[in-house]
Design a protein around this motif. Structure first.
Motif, PDB file in Angstrom:
ATOM      1  N   ALA A  37      23.132 -33.876 -26.766  1.00 15.85           N
ATOM      2  CA  ALA A  37      23.676 -35.143 -26.283  1.00 15.85           C
ATOM      3  C   ALA A  37      25.191 -35.094 -26.119  1.00 15.85           C
ATOM      4  CB  ALA A  37      23.288 -36.269 -27.230  1.00 15.85           C
ATOM      5  N   ARG A  38      25.853 -34.165 -26.848  1.00 14.33           N
ATOM      6  CA  ARG A  38      27.308 -34.071 -26.711  1.00 14.33           C
ATOM      7  C   ARG A  38      27.758 -33.048 -25.680  1.00 14.33           C
ATOM      8  NH1 ARG A  38      27.050 -35.171 -32.438  1.00 14.33           N
ATOM      9  NH2 ARG A  38      26.702 -32.958 -32.756  1.00 14.33           N
ATOM     10  N   LEU A  39      26.897 -32.120 -25.327  1.00 17.46           N
ATOM     11  CA  LEU A  39      27.310 -31.091 -24.363  1.00 17.46           C
ATOM     12  C   LEU A  39      27.833 -31.690 -23.049  1.00 17.46           C
ATOM     13  CD1 LEU A  39      24.610 -28.286 -24.872  1.00 17.46           C
ATOM     14  CD2 LEU A  39      26.977 -28.329 -25.695  1.00 17.46           C
ATOM     15  N   PRO A  40      27.175 -32.725 -22.513  1.00 15.70           N
ATOM     16  CA  PRO A  40      27.714 -33.314 -21.287  1.00 15.70           C
ATOM     17  C   PRO A  40      29.127 -33.885 -21.470  1.00 15.70           C
ATOM     18  CG  PRO A  40      25.447 -34.007 -21.598  1.00 15.70           C
ATOM     19  CD  PRO A  40      25.862 -33.319 -22.866  1.00 15.70           C
ATOM     20  N   VAL A  41      29.418 -34.357 -22.653  1.00 15.64           N
ATOM     21  CA  VAL A  41      30.756 -34.894 -22.917  1.00 15.64           C
ATOM     22  C   VAL A  41      31.784 -33.760 -22.909  1.00 15.64           C
ATOM     23  CG1 VAL A  41      32.176 -36.158 -24.576  1.00 15.64           C
ATOM     24  CG2 VAL A  41      29.764 -36.758 -24.282  1.00 15.64           C
ATOM     25  N   TYR A  42      31.415 -32.654 -23.527  1.00 15.77           N
ATOM     26  CA  TYR A  42      32.318 -31.499 -23.526  1.00 15.77           C
ATOM     27  C   TYR A  42      32.522 -30.993 -22.107  1.00 15.77           C
ATOM     28  CZ  TYR A  42      30.979 -31.470 -28.472  1.00 15.77           C
ATOM     29  OH  TYR A  42      30.724 -31.815 -29.770  1.00 15.77           O
ATOM     30  N   LEU A  43      31.424 -30.967 -21.364  1.00 18.17           N
ATOM     31  CA  LEU A  43      31.491 -30.473 -19.992  1.00 18.17           C
ATOM     32  C   LEU A  43      32.458 -31.307 -19.162  1.00 18.17           C
ATOM     33  CD1 LEU A  43      30.400 -28.508 -17.915  1.00 18.17           C
ATOM     34  CD2 LEU A  43      28.462 -30.047 -17.540  1.00 18.17           C
ATOM     35  N   ARG A  44      32.367 -32.610 -19.317  1.00 16.25           N
ATOM     36  CA  ARG A  44      33.267 -33.476 -18.563  1.00 16.25           C
ATOM     37  C   ARG A  44      34.720 -33.255 -18.966  1.00 16.25           C
ATOM     38  NH1 ARG A  44      31.368 -39.175 -19.014  1.00 16.25           N
ATOM     39  NH2 ARG A  44      30.059 -38.678 -17.222  1.00 16.25           N
ATOM     40  N   ALA A  45      34.946 -33.110 -20.271  1.00 16.19           N
ATOM     41  CA  ALA A  45      36.307 -32.874 -20.764  1.00 16.19           C
ATOM     42  C   ALA A  45      36.843 -31.560 -20.200  1.00 16.19           C
ATOM     43  CB  ALA A  45      36.308 -32.854 -22.291  1.00 16.19           C
TER      44      ALA A  45
END
Lengths: 232, 232
Positions: free
Chosen positions: B19-27
């Motif tokens: 669930a956090r990987l997309p957040v890292y990807l965007r960052a």
DNA sequence: TAGATTGTTAATCGATTAACAATC
DNA sequence: TAGATTGTTAATCGATTAACAATC
């Protein structure tokens, strides 16, 4: 100098429980509309899509509102959960960014209904200002501070493009808003004491893509634990 | 120059990490656009809004893609996370319910961009069918099965009124869709093997209301132990 | 009472976090 | 080498679940 826990019933409802209370509430309201006076944890859990042990554990954090051998009174449990969630009062909400998403939000039934009141719809685009949406006239973003103050807005909803979101958030916070619901795909920075919740379409899609890929990937279901291994 | 991924790496990434990987990807994509070639866990964590221990732990589930003393190569990490999330292929998406929300979703940048492709927009309302939305012509819901088959739709998005959602979901599943993103305020029933994710505005609002109430409630923060209560 | 169902216990599982040895 | 930062360990915290005594 530190008195111990003063109350018999220890509050501090777990976050995971808080997130499920609205689901239970909705299920109860559906039962209520069908005229069901009483429901067991087994049946309510089934409607809410959880298992009954979790449901009972969750409800036990609120108090003892069931009757052994009988179940829960639907009306009474609706009231208790509503009260716990703070829905027995009305919260003023302002929505900023009245594009398709903002309009969808403004028209969403969940807002108008019990617990929330749309105090203002605001946009930066002069061609949108003045539009009637969900019975309200769209105001200019410049009036944000005035609206928050006059209407006692406590929840700010951000439905702007990503680039505008942090600026709008800062203005909300500066004006006294302490809860923000963010639909823009950015991480918002807020001071301590301000709650932010994020709804992010592309994150949800990416999580689905991950699982979808796993399904194709050699078709190893959720149970797959790696290569066969003997006892140690 | 060492072999980068020496072994298939133990799979089974924790759900919380996924669930956090997309957040890292965007960052990372934001950093990439600013021309940053390399980033430390500390800095990336700060942009993504998590702490660095959690970030490193999360990334460690994917493999060893950092360099001690240096940090992570932004391009390389973008690639690895994208691959892990299944974004190096395109997933076909069909959106049902082309009201304001459906239009907002269709126009949402996150769709068109890498990883997803809108295969169809469908609606039951004859006055909406034929509309051009986001460059596509809205089709009739009756064509759902044909579209899913012909376009190999793997993700179905439901943006219909609550009452229609389960029916649309059943048709998606019957037609072979195995991932559903649901915006309607109902619990969907699906057979095993089908993933459903739910985005629910009113639940998010209610969670905020809960915390907002706690803030007023005598301003007691997370420790507040509740009002005096009468006997059972 | 007899049957039903809650509220609670305790075991287990999974997630978070700080600390630091490994190593670039 | 000396400084920086990862990847991993181990402790802790929180959530889930099954089971069942309490009790309507």
């Amino acid at each position: 100098m530190t008195p111990r826990t003063p109350r018999p019933r220890e509050r501090g409802i777990p976050e995971a429980t808080v997130a499920r209370l609205p689901v239970y509430l909705r299920a109860l309201q559906a039962l209520n509309e069908r005229g069901t006076p009483t429901v067991s944890s087994e049946d309510l859990a089934s409607v809410a899509g959880v298992n009954s042990a979790k449901l009972r554990k969750d409800l036990s954090h609120l108090g003892s509102y069931g009757t052994r051998g009988v179940g829960y009174d639907v009306d009474y449990l609706i009231y208790q959960i509503s009260r716990e969630l703070g829905l027995t009062q009305d919260w003023s909400v302002a929505i900023v960014g009245i594009g398709n998403l903002g309009r969808a939000l403004a028209n969403y039934g969940g807002f108008g209904t019990r617990g929330f009141r749309i105090a203002a719809l605001l946009d930066a685009d002069a061609t949108v200002v003045g539009d009637k949406v969900a019975g309200l006239s769209v105001g200019h973003i410049d009036t944000l501070e005035a609206v928050v103050g006059e209407e006692a807005v406590s929840i700010g909803v951000i439905a702007t493009p990503a680039a505008a979101a942090q600026g709008v958030c800062d203005r909300f916070v500066e004006a006294g808003v302490t809860s923000v619901l963010n639909f823009a795909p950015v991480v918002l920075n807020v001071p301590p004491g301000v709650d932010v919740r994020k709804v992010d379409l592309s994150i949800e899609l990416q999580i689905l893509a991950f699982h979808e890929q796993r399904k194709s990937d050699g078709h190893a279901g959720p149970e797959w634990a790696g290569p066969v291994e003997g006892p140690a």
